[in-house]
Design a protein around this motif. Structure first.
Motif, mmCIF file in Angstrom:
data_model
loop_
_atom_site.group_PDB
_atom_site.id
_atom_site.type_symbol
_atom_site.label_atom_id
_atom_site.label_comp_id
_atom_site.label_asym_id
_atom_site.label_seq_id
_atom_site.Cartn_x
_atom_site.Cartn_y
_atom_site.Cartn_z
ATOM 1 N N ALA A 117 -38.554 36.947 -6.384
ATOM 2 C CA ALA A 117 -37.874 38.518 -7.064
ATOM 3 C C ALA A 117 -38.679 39.743 -5.810
ATOM 4 N N VAL A 118 -39.436 39.936 -5.955
ATOM 5 C CA VAL A 118 -40.308 40.493 -4.561
ATOM 6 C C VAL A 118 -40.181 39.838 -3.293
ATOM 7 N N TYR A 120 -37.620 37.989 -1.996
ATOM 8 C CA TYR A 120 -36.514 38.090 -1.291
ATOM 9 C C TYR A 120 -36.178 39.198 -1.346
ATOM 10 N N PHE A 121 -36.292 40.849 -2.360
ATOM 11 C CA PHE A 121 -35.862 41.419 -2.290
ATOM 12 C C PHE A 121 -36.210 43.133 -1.494
ATOM 13 N N SER A 122 -37.780 42.472 -1.128
ATOM 14 C CA SER A 122 -38.831 43.556 -0.461
ATOM 15 C C SER A 122 -38.252 43.321 1.487
ATOM 16 N N THR A 123 -37.684 42.393 1.557
ATOM 17 C CA THR A 123 -36.868 42.978 2.872
ATOM 18 C C THR A 123 -35.782 43.603 2.789
ATOM 19 N N GLN A 124 -35.306 44.087 1.969
ATOM 20 C CA GLN A 124 -34.423 45.129 2.175
ATOM 21 C C GLN A 124 -34.933 46.300 1.483
ATOM 22 N N VAL A 125 -35.999 46.802 1.411
ATOM 23 C CA VAL A 125 -36.303 47.944 1.516
ATOM 24 C C VAL A 125 -36.902 48.676 2.546
ATOM 25 N N ARG A 126 -36.207 50.015 2.488
ATOM 26 C CA ARG A 126 -37.032 50.851 4.207
ATOM 27 C C ARG A 126 -37.653 51.159 4.121
ATOM 28 N N GLY A 128 -41.328 52.569 4.356
ATOM 29 C CA GLY A 128 -41.643 54.057 3.436
ATOM 30 C C GLY A 128 -41.222 53.328 2.186
ATOM 31 N N GLY A 129 -40.366 52.978 1.669
ATOM 32 C CA GLY A 129 -40.616 52.834 0.093
ATOM 33 C C GLY A 129 -41.079 51.430 -0.467
ATOM 34 N N VAL A 130 -40.500 51.730 -2.150
ATOM 35 C CA VAL A 130 -41.435 51.186 -2.418
ATOM 36 C C VAL A 130 -40.844 49.594 -3.403
ATOM 37 N N VAL A 131 -42.171 48.707 -3.887
ATOM 38 C CA VAL A 131 -41.813 47.214 -3.750
ATOM 39 C C VAL A 131 -42.639 47.326 -4.898
ATOM 40 N N ALA A 132 -42.396 47.456 -5.911
ATOM 41 C CA ALA A 132 -43.218 47.702 -7.381
ATOM 42 C C ALA A 132 -43.015 46.448 -8.580
ATOM 43 N N VAL A 133 -44.144 46.071 -9.289
ATOM 44 C CA VAL A 133 -44.182 44.477 -10.526
ATOM 45 C C VAL A 133 -44.246 45.553 -11.829
ATOM 46 N N MET A 134 -43.551 44.780 -12.569
ATOM 47 C CA MET A 134 -44.204 45.403 -14.633
ATOM 48 C C MET A 134 -45.567 43.985 -14.284
ATOM 49 N N SER A 135 -46.247 45.007 -14.663
ATOM 50 C CA SER A 135 -47.524 44.573 -14.659
ATOM 51 C C SER A 135 -48.016 44.277 -16.178
ATOM 52 N N SER A 136 -49.228 44.498 -16.696
ATOM 53 C CA SER A 136 -50.007 45.045 -17.984
ATOM 54 C C SER A 136 -51.592 45.448 -17.816
ATOM 55 N N GLU A 137 -51.888 46.321 -18.554
ATOM 56 C CA GLU A 137 -53.063 46.557 -18.648
ATOM 57 C C GLU A 137 -54.191 45.345 -19.524
ATOM 58 N N LEU A 138 -53.301 44.124 -19.556
ATOM 59 C CA LEU A 138 -53.805 42.816 -20.299
ATOM 60 C C LEU A 138 -54.041 41.843 -19.022
#
Ligand SMILES: NC(=O)c1ccc[n+]([C@@H]2O[C@H](COP(=O)([O-])OP(=O)(O)OC[C@H]3O[C@@H](n4cnc5c(N)ncnc54)[C@H](OP(=O)(O)O)[C@@H]3O)[C@@H](O)[C@H]2O)c1
Length: 230
Positions: A117-118, A120-126, A128-138
């Protein structure tokens, strides 16, 4: 671009319930447009009910375990410019499954699906934009002194590692990358004993993400904006 009427766009993957649904609400509160995804046949109506009353929200379907499904979503959104991509979907795996089966299942969704997903979709982020994934403290290897949750932990560590490789291989990328630890939250996954409610966590995550626009590089941060050990 008329900045006064500019309405930023977020793509939130995995928004049928829990933190993804909470993040959808937080960005709508900020008057963003939100493209939020659920899996086909989802039995949870909350997201669709919200979309029925709010034209800023559109609902798409995707299953991160299916590359064809991710590609189909990418094709459907190919004309959209995005300000934020948040890959939130994740799983703990079936606690009753044998170890290897559970490990492979969480790796499929939390690493292969999330990183596809990162990509595929990061290519469409302008810029100055942000790409984030939900990780975990674990996910932190440094802070793992107690063990437990081995398959899930391993998948989130691998997600962070993969995100760092992605960042290192794209030094000229014009957006920032963030691995987010939302805290221990009372969702279906977090359970009733978790310490945070969805609103507290997602408000913190949203505030933190807002500080990452017009920046570059990669960070591993919790919902309060604290830098975590990889
Ligand atoms: N809750 C916590 O304490 C906590 C702590 C640290 C990190 N996290 C992370 O935060 C994220 C959200 O967690 P949550 O607590 O909100 O979990 P949740 O209540 O179990 O919700 C998980 C979400 O992910 C979606 N999903 C799962 N597998 C998917 C797939 N293959 N394709 C597309 N969507 C999929 C689910 O969709 P369906 O409704 O279709 O199943 C649902 O929308 C996860 O990445 C989780 O690992 C949570």
């Amino acid at each position: 671009m008329n900045t006064q009427s500019y309405q930023p766009v977020a793509l939130i993957i995995g928004a049928s319930r829990g933190l993804g649904l909470g993040l959808t609400k937080r960005f709508l509160e900020r008057d963003w447009q939100v493209i939020a995804t659920e899996r086909e046949g989802s039995v949870r109506p909350e997201l669709r009910n919200l979309a029925a009353t709010d034209p800023r929200l559109s609902v798409e379907t995707v299953d991160m375990d299916s590359d064809a499904s991710l590609q189909a979503l990418r094709d459907r959104l190919s004309k959209r410019s995005l300000d934020l991509v948040m890959v939130n979907a994740g799983t703990l795996g079936d606690p009753d499954a044998p170890f290897v089966q559970r490990l492979l299942a969480v790796m499929r969704t939390n690493v292969a699906g999330a990183m596809s997903a990162v990509r595929y979709f990061s290519t469409q982020v302008r810029a100055g934009g942000v790409v984030a994934v939900m990780s975990s403290e674990l996910a932190s290897i440094t802070d793992n002194t107690k063990g437990r949750w081995e398959p899930y932990r391993s998948s989130k560590s691998a997600l962070n590692q993969s995100l760092r490789s992605f960042a290192a291989e794209m030094p000229d990328a014009l957006w920032s990358l963030t691995a987010v630890a939302p805290g221990w939250v009372r969702t279906d996954m977090g359970g009733p004993d978790a310490i945070l409610d969805i609103e507290t966590s997602t408000r913190g995550v949203t505030n933190m993400l807002m500080t990452h626009f017009n920046q570059r590089g990669i960070a591993f941060l919790n919902y309060q904006g604290k830098t975590l050990n990889w």
